[in-house]
Design a protein around this motif. Structure first.
Motif, PDB file in Angstrom:
ATOM      1  N   GLY A 335      33.088  48.831  21.797  1.00 38.17           N
ATOM      2  CA  GLY A 335      33.009  47.447  21.917  1.00 38.17           C
ATOM      3  C   GLY A 335      32.697  46.746  23.095  1.00 38.17           C
ATOM      4  O   GLY A 335      32.481  45.666  23.610  1.00 38.17           O
ATOM      5  N   GLU A 336      32.523  47.737  24.265  1.00 37.90           N
ATOM      6  CA  GLU A 336      32.257  47.274  25.703  1.00 37.90           C
ATOM      7  C   GLU A 336      31.150  48.108  26.319  1.00 37.90           C
ATOM      8  O   GLU A 336      30.898  49.070  25.953  1.00 37.90           O
ATOM      9  CB  GLU A 336      33.565  47.600  26.521  1.00 37.90           C
ATOM     10  N   LEU A 337      30.513  47.369  27.342  1.00 37.89           N
ATOM     11  CA  LEU A 337      29.280  48.105  27.984  1.00 37.89           C
ATOM     12  C   LEU A 337      29.218  47.607  29.251  1.00 37.89           C
ATOM     13  O   LEU A 337      29.136  46.406  29.503  1.00 37.89           O
ATOM     14  CB  LEU A 337      28.019  48.100  27.287  1.00 37.89           C
ATOM     15  N   ASP A 338      29.229  48.240  30.386  1.00 39.40           N
ATOM     16  CA  ASP A 338      29.135  48.096  31.741  1.00 39.40           C
ATOM     17  C   ASP A 338      29.986  46.870  32.094  1.00 39.40           C
ATOM     18  O   ASP A 338      29.788  45.927  32.794  1.00 39.40           O
ATOM     19  CB  ASP A 338      27.632  47.306  32.018  1.00 39.40           C
ATOM     20  N   GLY A 339      31.288  47.070  31.708  1.00 41.13           N
ATOM     21  CA  GLY A 339      32.227  46.140  31.680  1.00 41.13           C
ATOM     22  C   GLY A 339      32.264  44.888  31.123  1.00 41.13           C
ATOM     23  O   GLY A 339      33.195  44.052  31.275  1.00 41.13           O
ATOM     24  N   VAL A 340      31.424  44.717  30.422  1.00 38.64           N
ATOM     25  CA  VAL A 340      31.307  43.426  29.445  1.00 38.64           C
ATOM     26  C   VAL A 340      31.782  43.687  27.951  1.00 38.64           C
ATOM     27  O   VAL A 340      31.186  44.625  27.488  1.00 38.64           O
ATOM     28  CB  VAL A 340      29.851  42.951  29.455  1.00 38.64           C
ATOM     29  N   ARG A 341      32.924  43.072  27.746  1.00 34.39           N
ATOM     30  CA  ARG A 341      33.170  43.423  26.274  1.00 34.39           C
ATOM     31  C   ARG A 341      32.874  42.237  25.163  1.00 34.39           C
ATOM     32  O   ARG A 341      32.819  41.103  25.569  1.00 34.39           O
ATOM     33  CB  ARG A 341      35.003  43.375  26.244  1.00 34.39           C
ATOM     34  N   LEU A 342      32.196  43.073  24.304  1.00 37.29           N
ATOM     35  CA  LEU A 342      31.742  42.031  23.135  1.00 37.29           C
ATOM     36  C   LEU A 342      32.526  41.877  21.994  1.00 37.29           C
ATOM     37  O   LEU A 342      32.963  40.954  21.485  1.00 37.29           O
ATOM     38  CB  LEU A 342      30.534  42.629  22.448  1.00 37.29           C
ATOM     39  N   VAL A 343      33.234  42.951  21.493  1.00 37.91           N
ATOM     40  CA  VAL A 343      34.286  42.927  20.655  1.00 37.91           C
ATOM     41  C   VAL A 343      35.427  43.843  20.933  1.00 37.91           C
ATOM     42  O   VAL A 343      35.317  44.850  21.769  1.00 37.91           O
ATOM     43  CB  VAL A 343      33.737  43.302  19.055  1.00 37.91           C
TER      44      VAL A 343
END
Lengths: 442, 195
Positions: A335-343
């Protein structure tokens, strides 16, 4: 001893950290436990397909532990235009996991429950009827019975809402029920989204809602229009048009800068054309506009021409292999990529866990496959179609695009071409996945 | 003395049981989560219709039909619920299955051998001059509600024609020249019983 303890703690923390996706950089495969020699077999396989004129061109990407280890282009996107790593592809049904994620973001915000009746947000779905075919020769050919329960949002995300594609009658020509559903859909002007379509997704979904469903809610896996209903659901609940919502809440946070529903004019020259192949050496470009082949209507231009008002949650997306890798890596990272969480991690676990009970996902795979939310999941390695590990999740697009995520090996495989018809590519993809799996050397 | 005590205990037990029973009837908290009824209102309609015209000219033609139907019923003193279904097959099914009292559609929607069971009022004609097909309100004869609707519709339709409102509606939606000068004579051949 203390130093050892610190080192162990640091190593453990590093293992626990989600991996970041690298910016178009590739690493030597051996650094991520893959074999360069074995990965080259993928390129050889694809080169042969191009030489034999089975397809015009393709891109394949293999990543492991968050790093792209193989990113190969073969052939052409258009006459005189070589395939590039940033070529844009119509990914069709690979739109569905993205729209599923949009629904689940709203779920996490408490704006809907998966157990909610769809009718709560789209009233036209209240009191659905189920179609039952009567014996051949009966007039009318069917009867309608009340649904035993409401169609829920979860039914939409798992394709158990009884809404096939109109062209499913082309895949299963002897199936009277699918033929009947096709006839009803044609009368009602239900679009699969695969061609230029007037009106909005809301217009169409409201008409779809008034038609009967092909099975009792939750009782059968019937792949098709449910994702378009999900797309409209996102619009209703969020108050935003589907493309705006996804651009703001998924594409932008994931830095999927080359992903669209309608491609802006300045980027259209990077799109691959769609090629029609007989897989025997005859290849031709599909001309702009809609084409009908039996019950199947498709067009290579609905995302660049025509009314451009119909936002299909089922098939509408155009993207690049790298952009979709970022989406897949986010799922792999829970649910997360490069420090940004989407879910949250828990929601990705929900997506990638079987949600269809004893039913099987046999549209794309076979009986060893289940379905989560928006994703096919490999449940065992006993059946004919093997993706490398139990728990692998994947999906595909009608113009021969595929992606597969193996959580156990932290490996992502993406294949994109623009080849019609879809059924030709199965053997190629199955082999590609075997080669990808076989490249694991640690 | 012993008998009095026993009788008192029996009475007490009976009272307690009665109190508990009363509590049970108000025990909504123990009702099942999944309710037997479906969400929302079930759609009930008197009259079903479907999109008659091709997709290209759907909006104007179908809006004209809808307005003619509404206006005719209103002039005849009725205000039925008219449900526009997305599919012709579904509209026909609703009529034949008894889910609706009447259908707005083409005459061919009612099989010839079943036509005697229906009262049919033709109110428009589609197609070319040499191959016109009646657009009708078809009502079940044995259904009293349907019969009343049809009578009201027919009366209302004739009033619309007489007062010029019929032509106004058609001209507004479809442009002038779509119907002949004498609308009554145009529709009479398809409405046996019209004088």
């Amino acid at each position: 001893m203390k130093i050892l303890g610190w080192m162990f703690g640091l190593w453990f923390a590093l293992q626990a950290m989600p991996v970041a996706a690298d910016e178009f950089q590739t690493v030597r495969p051996e650094t991520v436990g893959l074999s360069s020699v074995r990965l080259d077999r993928l390129g050889d396989l694809l080169d042969a397909q191009v030489e034999q004129k089975k397809m015009a061109g393709a891109v394949v990407l293999v990543a492991r532990h968050g790093k792209i280890a193989y990113f190969k282009t073969v052939g052409v996107a258009d006459t005189g235009k070589p395939m590039r790593q940033d070529t844009l592809f119509r990914v069709c049904s690979m739109t569905k996991p993205v729209v599923t994620l949009a629904v689940l973001q709203l779920y996490e915000q408490g704006k809907l429950l998966l157990s909610d009746p769809v009718a709560k947000y789209i009233p036209e779905f209240s009191h659905p009827k189920v179609i039952e075919m009567l014996p051949e020769g009966a007039d009318p050919a069917f009867r309608l019975v009340p649904a035993k329960r409401d169609i829920t949002i979860k039914d939409l995300l798992t394709h158990t809402a009884g809404m096939p594609y109109s062209f499913a009658s082309e895949w299963y020509p002897k199936d009277r029920l699918l033929r009947q559903m096709h006839d009803l859909y044609e009368e009602a002007g239900i679009s699969s989204g695969m061609y230029e379509t007037e009106g909005t997704i809301g217009d169409m979904v409201k008409r779809l809602a008034r038609l009967p469903i092909a099975s009792q809610p939750g009782e059968a896996f019937i792949y098709g229009m449910a994702a378009d209903v999900s797309g409209y659901l996102v619009e209703v609940v969020s108050g935003q048009k589907l493309d705006d919502y996804i651009a703001e809440h998924i594409f932008k946070p994931l830095k999927m800068n080359d992903s669209y529903f309608f491609v802006p004019p300045e980027k259209q020259d990077r799109m691959s054309v769609v090629w029609k192949s007989d897989w025997q050496g005859s290849l031709e470009k599909v001309a702009p506009g809609p084409h009908r082949e039996g019950d199947y209507v498709y067009s290579p231009t609905f995302q660049t021409a025509g009314p451009k008002t119909f936002l299909s949650g089922g098939v509408g997306m155009v993207t690049t292999p790298y952009d979709y890798f970022r989406f897949a890596q986010m799922l792999l990272n829970k649910g997360e990529l490069d420090g940004v969480r989407l879910v949250s991690r828990k929601t990705v676990e929900l997506m990638t866990t079987n949600q269809i009970g004893k039913l099987y996902e046999t549209t794309l795979h076979d009986e060893g496959w289940k379905f989560g939310l928006g994703l096919g999941i490999q449940a065992d390695r006993e059946h004919n179609v093997d993706a490398g590990d139990v728990g692998t999740f994947e999906w595909a697009g009608l113009y021969s695009t595929r992606f597969s995520v193996d959580p156990k090996e932290e490996k992502i495989t993406i294949f994109m071409s623009q080849t019609h018809p879809f059924n030709h590519h199965f053997e190629l993809w199955d082999k590609l996945l075997v080669l990808s799996t076989s490249s694991i050397s640690d | 003395m012993e008998n009095s005590k026993t009788s008192f205990h029996t009475l007490l037990a009976g009272l307690l049981a009665g109190v508990l029973l009363c509590c049970a009837t108000g025990a909504h908290a123990t009702a099942p989560r999944i309710a037997p009824q479906l969400f929302g209102e079930e759609r009930k309609s008197d009259v079903v219709a479907y999109q008659l015209f091709s997709m290209a000219s759907a909006k104007a033609g179908d809006e004209m039909i809808a307005e003619l139907v509404r206006s005719a019923f209103s002039a005849g003193g009725e205000n039925p619920v008219v449900d526009m279904l997305p599919s012709r097959q579904l509209a026909r099914y609703a009529l034949f299955n008894g889910d609706a009292a009447a259908l707005v559609g083409l005459l061919s929607d009612v099989h010839e051998k079943e036509r005697k069971q229906y009262r049919v009022v033709t109110f428009y004609l589609v197609g070319s001059d040499d191959r016109q097909e009646p657009v009708v309100l078809a009502c079940r004869k044995q259904n009293s509600r349907a019969d009343n609707l049809c009578k009201a519709f027919e009366q209302g339709l004739r009033q619309l024609i007489k007062k010029g409102q019929y032509r106004q509606i058609v001209d507004k939606q479809m442009g002038t020249g779509k119907v002949p000068a004498d609308i009554l004579e145009w529709l009479k051949p398809h409405n046996p019983g019209w004088k």
